[in-house]
Write an enzyme that holds these catalytic residues in place. Structure first.
Site, PDB file in Angstrom:
ATOM      1  N   PRO A   2      63.142  48.896  24.800  1.00  0.00           N
ATOM      2  CG  PRO A   2      61.512  50.280  24.217  1.00  0.00           C
ATOM      3  CD  PRO A   2      62.628  49.577  24.973  1.00  0.00           C
ATOM      4  CD  GLU A   3      68.103  45.799  23.815  1.00  0.00           C
ATOM      5  OE1 GLU A   3      69.413  45.353  23.444  1.00  0.00           O
ATOM      6  OE2 GLU A   3      68.716  45.085  24.821  1.00  0.00           O
TER       7      GLU A   3
END
Length: 274
Positions: A2-3
């Protein structure tokens, strides 16, 4: 992993659910996600702690709990959800951290492959962590000039520089690919060799794409789930990531892919990103 948009979505989802709540008790099923803290210390510290604030920094969700901060990096398969019912068998199987709140609900950090990390930091530890991470790309003060000054001083490829968390917070492989395509910049170019106009274009497209991805509740390419357990939607808007060998949406050239820049897949258009 996840960014920025994915972690921002998780934080926005669960913040109203946990803010002001007190942890009654906590349980940790595995210790391999811990960094710099033991299981007994974390469990004792969480019990009785009140969630004073919750925000995102880079790719981490940061729970402010008195003088300490619980810093959660979800990793590739991690998620944070507040449950108001008992967990089902599948949910319980991968529930790494369970924190029972004073209203009877349970904050659960779930991680199928346990690739995420949990930190329990005091004020000095947090200051060291925060100082080691670059500026936030969606902050008001992050202008094109600031971006060039921060990211443009390295001879790394621009794609690798965008993903260097010491230079810039929260950007990973998905959004580096997308921003460089949108700005028409070859991902293998040395960051230091970009012109002022290219920095302006890259800044504009990076901010636009990250903002749109937050509005789209992140990209579920494989395992990512929002703070409500749902899939994101922005993967439907990706123009290059995951599309190696498919026609470019702009010119029709088949998109190329390489792992040579940083061992991750870089997808780009030879014609549009010359």
């Amino acid at each position: 992993m996840p960014e920025l948009p994915e972690v921002e979505t998780i934080v926005r989802d669960i913040r109203p659910e946990v803010l002001g709540r007190t942890v009654v008790r906590a349980a940790l099923s595995h210790t391999d996600v811990l960094r710099g803290v033991t299981r007994p210390t974390l469990i004792r510290g969480l019990a009785g702690a009140r969630v004073d604030d919750l925000f995102r920094r880079a790719k981490h969700a940061v729970f402010v709990m008195g003088a300490r901060r619980l810093v959660v990096q979800p990793g590739m398969t991690g998620s944070l959800v507040v449950h108001d019912r008992p967990l089902n068998e599948e949910e319980a199987r991968y529930a790494v951290l369970r924190a029972t709140l004073d209203d009877g609900r349970t904050l659960v950090y779930r991680d199928v492959r346990r690739l995420g990390t949990l930190l329990w930091l005091d004020a000095k530890g947090w200051a060291r962590y925060d100082a080691a991470v670059g500026p936030e790309p969606l902050a008001r003060e992050f202008t094109p000039a600031a971006m060039q000054a921060q990211v443009g001083r390295t001879r790394q490829s621009i794609k690798k520089a965008l993903m260097d968390q010491k230079l810039l917070a929260g950007v990973g492989n998905i959004y580096a690919n997308e921003a460089l395509f949108a700005a028409g910049i070859d991902p293998s170019r040395e960051a230091v060799r970009l012109s002022a106009s290219e920095w302006t274009a890259l800044h504009r497209e990076l901010v636009r794409i990250l903002s749109a991805a937050v509005s789209g509740r992140g990209s579920t390419v494989r395992d990512y789930r929002t703070g409500t357990g749902a899939k994101g939607k922005f993967q439907l808007s990706l123009l290059v990531y995951g599309r190696e060998g498919e026609p470019c949406v702009r010119c029709g050239t088949l998109l190329a892919g390489t792992h040579a820049l940083d061992a991750r897949i870089t997808v780009f258009c030879h014609r549009c990103q010359a």
